[in-house]
Scaffold this motif. Structure first.
Motif, PDB file in Angstrom:
ATOM      1  N   LEU A  85       0.863  -1.179   0.000  1.00  0.00           N
ATOM      2  CA  LEU A  85       0.000   0.000   0.000  1.00  0.00           C
ATOM      3  C   LEU A  85       0.900   1.230   0.000  1.00  0.00           C
ATOM      4  N   ARG A  86       0.651   2.142  -0.917  1.00  0.00           N
ATOM      5  CA  ARG A  86       1.533   3.287  -1.115  1.00  0.00           C
ATOM      6  C   ARG A  86       1.209   4.442  -0.157  1.00  0.00           C
ATOM      7  N   VAL A  87       2.258   5.110   0.320  1.00  0.00           N
ATOM      8  CA  VAL A  87       2.128   6.384   1.029  1.00  0.00           C
ATOM      9  C   VAL A  87       3.085   7.364   0.357  1.00  0.00           C
ATOM     10  N   SER A  88       2.875   8.650   0.585  1.00  0.00           N
ATOM     11  CA  SER A  88       3.543   9.662  -0.232  1.00  0.00           C
ATOM     12  C   SER A  88       5.031   9.820   0.023  1.00  0.00           C
ATOM     13  N   HIS A  89       5.473   9.624   1.262  1.00  0.00           N
ATOM     14  CA  HIS A  89       6.870   9.927   1.578  1.00  0.00           C
ATOM     15  C   HIS A  89       7.355   9.101   2.765  1.00  0.00           C
ATOM     16  N   ASP A  90       8.672   9.096   2.937  1.00  0.00           N
ATOM     17  CA  ASP A  90       9.294   8.301   3.994  1.00  0.00           C
ATOM     18  C   ASP A  90       8.779   8.691   5.378  1.00  0.00           C
ATOM     19  N   GLU A  91       8.565   9.981   5.584  1.00  0.00           N
ATOM     20  CA  GLU A  91       8.101  10.469   6.883  1.00  0.00           C
ATOM     21  C   GLU A  91       6.800   9.793   7.316  1.00  0.00           C
ATOM     22  N   SER A  92       5.966   9.438   6.350  1.00  0.00           N
ATOM     23  CA  SER A  92       4.682   8.802   6.654  1.00  0.00           C
ATOM     24  C   SER A  92       4.860   7.521   7.452  1.00  0.00           C
ATOM     25  N   LEU A  93       5.940   6.794   7.178  1.00  0.00           N
ATOM     26  CA  LEU A  93       6.135   5.505   7.835  1.00  0.00           C
ATOM     27  C   LEU A  93       6.354   5.658   9.334  1.00  0.00           C
ATOM     28  N   GLU A 108       6.399  -4.938  11.670  1.00  0.00           N
ATOM     29  CA  GLU A 108       7.849  -5.066  11.746  1.00  0.00           C
ATOM     30  C   GLU A 108       8.469  -3.671  11.868  1.00  0.00           C
ATOM     31  N   GLU A 109       9.773  -3.597  11.709  1.00  0.00           N
ATOM     32  CA  GLU A 109      10.462  -2.306  11.736  1.00  0.00           C
ATOM     33  C   GLU A 109      10.489  -1.702  10.331  1.00  0.00           C
ATOM     34  N   ILE A 110      10.683  -0.408  10.265  1.00  0.00           N
ATOM     35  CA  ILE A 110      10.856   0.266   8.976  1.00  0.00           C
ATOM     36  C   ILE A 110      12.203  -0.167   8.391  1.00  0.00           C
ATOM     37  N   ARG A 111      12.186  -0.568   7.131  1.00  0.00           N
ATOM     38  CA  ARG A 111      13.452  -0.962   6.506  1.00  0.00           C
ATOM     39  C   ARG A 111      13.434  -0.648   5.016  1.00  0.00           C
ATOM     40  N   ASN A 112      14.612  -0.618   4.442  1.00  0.00           N
ATOM     41  CA  ASN A 112      14.746  -0.339   3.016  1.00  0.00           C
ATOM     42  C   ASN A 112      14.676  -1.650   2.241  1.00  0.00           C
ATOM     43  N   VAL A 113      13.735  -1.725   1.311  1.00  0.00           N
ATOM     44  CA  VAL A 113      13.565  -2.919   0.480  1.00  0.00           C
ATOM     45  C   VAL A 113      13.513  -2.481  -0.976  1.00  0.00           C
ATOM     46  N   GLY A 114      14.450  -2.951  -1.777  1.00  0.00           N
ATOM     47  CA  GLY A 114      14.468  -2.575  -3.185  1.00  0.00           C
ATOM     48  C   GLY A 114      14.567  -1.083  -3.389  1.00  0.00           C
ATOM     49  N   ASN A 115      15.361  -0.398  -2.542  1.00  0.00           N
ATOM     50  CA  ASN A 115      15.576   1.050  -2.610  1.00  0.00           C
ATOM     51  C   ASN A 115      14.329   1.872  -2.287  1.00  0.00           C
ATOM     52  N   ARG A 116      13.423   1.275  -1.517  1.00  0.00           N
ATOM     53  CA  ARG A 116      12.257   2.023  -1.027  1.00  0.00           C
ATOM     54  C   ARG A 116      12.090   1.775   0.468  1.00  0.00           C
ATOM     55  N   ALA A 117      11.666   2.795   1.199  1.00  0.00           N
ATOM     56  CA  ALA A 117      11.366   2.631   2.619  1.00  0.00           C
ATOM     57  C   ALA A 117      10.038   1.895   2.753  1.00  0.00           C
ATOM     58  N   THR A 118      10.016   0.863   3.606  1.00  0.00           N
ATOM     59  CA  THR A 118       8.812   0.030   3.749  1.00  0.00           C
ATOM     60  C   THR A 118       8.535  -0.265   5.217  1.00  0.00           C
ATOM     61  N   LEU A 119       7.294  -0.636   5.494  1.00  0.00           N
ATOM     62  CA  LEU A 119       6.880  -1.048   6.834  1.00  0.00           C
ATOM     63  C   LEU A 119       5.881  -2.188   6.672  1.00  0.00           C
ATOM     64  N   ALA A 120       6.300  -3.392   6.995  1.00  0.00           N
ATOM     65  CA  ALA A 120       5.433  -4.565   6.859  1.00  0.00           C
ATOM     66  C   ALA A 120       4.550  -4.710   8.093  1.00  0.00           C
ATOM     67  N   PHE A 121       3.307  -5.143   7.875  1.00  0.00           N
ATOM     68  CA  PHE A 121       2.371  -5.346   8.987  1.00  0.00           C
ATOM     69  C   PHE A 121       1.318  -6.367   8.574  1.00  0.00           C
ATOM     70  N   GLN A 122       0.460  -6.736   9.517  1.00  0.00           N
ATOM     71  CA  GLN A 122      -0.624  -7.678   9.240  1.00  0.00           C
ATOM     72  C   GLN A 122      -1.926  -7.154   9.833  1.00  0.00           C
ATOM     73  N   VAL A 132       4.612   1.164   1.584  1.00  0.00           N
ATOM     74  CA  VAL A 132       5.802   1.487   0.789  1.00  0.00           C
ATOM     75  C   VAL A 132       5.787   2.975   0.449  1.00  0.00           C
ATOM     76  N   SER A 133       6.927   3.618   0.637  1.00  0.00           N
ATOM     77  CA  SER A 133       7.036   5.049   0.379  1.00  0.00           C
ATOM     78  C   SER A 133       7.174   5.342  -1.107  1.00  0.00           C
ATOM     79  N   ASP A 134       6.451   6.368  -1.547  1.00  0.00           N
ATOM     80  CA  ASP A 134       6.507   6.832  -2.935  1.00  0.00           C
ATOM     81  C   ASP A 134       7.469   7.995  -3.113  1.00  0.00           C
TER      82      ASP A 134
END
Length: 327
Positions: A85-93, A108-122, A132-134
């Protein structure tokens, strides 16, 4: 045959065993708008709920079928294993991490995946999701969060990001994505699963970017996933219009791929087929859209039925439980 490329991800459809709790989670906690409250057109006793940006623009819809007796999901291969699910910027995470802590959402924790900031959850049923940050996106644009959301617009979810597939044989899915659907393979990356490093193969279509990617992980050493509540049913990709969709029907037939043929869904038109790994794909048109039978201001407030089901409204409504308890 002159056929246009697919425009990106259209929607993802998943399974819930509890539409009422599902509604609360995705509207209250995630702040998405319920843009269409309808039923599964193939089984009208179950809800089909569409959560999206402010008006359900193509590429922003996460939908759920309610199957009340759905068992647990036994995770494995040959599955759609996560939805971004996309969010506009890294700060959003940072905002979302605090929000998940407040609402006790498994994350989980915020981490860089494929050169994008991400936050996995359930979600409450174990549905696997990734914010995923846009911030560095250069491809398909996202949508606009609803102004009446429980989440501030600047942090709101703007649409669907990369879709994750876990497969046993890369060649089966790669052949469909590239040779049939016209995706392009781009640089992949390495991720860690069960303490082992795994290659992630990345494919993109259309303008590319966050809203037009499929990420494929090969796990040939795992059993096939047994789907249930918290699993994904299918992923759909965007086709411009009905004329183009009919060309895709011909293309699949020319490839001798078993498919549904043209399917009328009223809010869009569809075509379904599977790859040899068993992944269910849909191609869906960008229109007519969700405002074809409801005004923008009242989207999702009442049970919406396409004209060919309207005569059965009383019978259908009698089988559905309200999403909101009246006080």
């Amino acid at each position: 045959m002159n056929i246009k490329h697919l425009l990106g991800v259209h929607h993802v459809s998943a399974i819930t065993a509890n539409a009422k709790e599902n509604y609360q989670f995705y509207t209250t906690i995630l702040g998405m708008r319920l843009v269409k409250k309808t039923v599964n057109q193939d089984e009208t006793s179950m809800y089909h709920l569409f959560y999206a940006d402010e008006r359900g623009n193509p590429g922003t819809d996460l939908t759920f079928f309610e199957i009340k007796n759905a068992g647990r999901t036994y995770k494995g291969t040959n599955s759609i294993s996560a939805t971004s699910l996309r969010v506009s910027h890294d700060e959003s995470l940072q905002y979302w991490k605090k929000r998940f802590e407040k609402y006790e959402v498994n994350h989980e924790e915020i981490r860089n995946v494929g050169n994008r900031a991400t936050l996995a959850f359930q979600d409450f049923e174990g549905q696997r999701l990734i914010l995923v940050s846009d911030e560095n996106n250069r491809g398909v644009m996202g949508g606009r969060p609803w102004e009446k959301s429980t989440v501030p617009v600047k942090y709101g979810i703007t649409g669907l990001g990369p879709i994750y597939l876990t497969v046993s044989k890369l060649e089966h899915t790669e052949k469909v994505l590239i040779s049939l659907l016209g995706f392009r393979r781009k640089e992949g990356y390495i991720t860690r699963i069960d303490d082992l490093e795994r290659d992630v193969y990345v494919f993109e279509t259309g303008e590319g970017g966050t809203g037009a990617e499929v990420h494929v992980i090969v796990l040939s050493d795992q059993p096939r996933e047994k789907p249930g509540r918290g699993s994904v049913h299918h992923v759909a990709f965007r086709v411009e219009n009905k004329e183009e969709l009919l060309k895709w029907v011909d293309r699949l037939n020319n490839f001798n791929i078993q498919n549904s043929g043209f399917v009328e869904r009223f809010y869009f038109r569809s075509l379904y087929f599977r790859d040899r790994n068993g992944i269910l794909f849909e191609l869906a048109t960008d229109g007519p859209g969700f405002e074809s039978d409801e005004d923008f201001d009242t989207l999702g407030e009442k049970l919406a039925l396409p004209p060919y089901l309207e005569s059965k409204r009383d019978e259908i409504e009698a089988k559905l439980q309200p999403l909101i308890t009246k006080e």
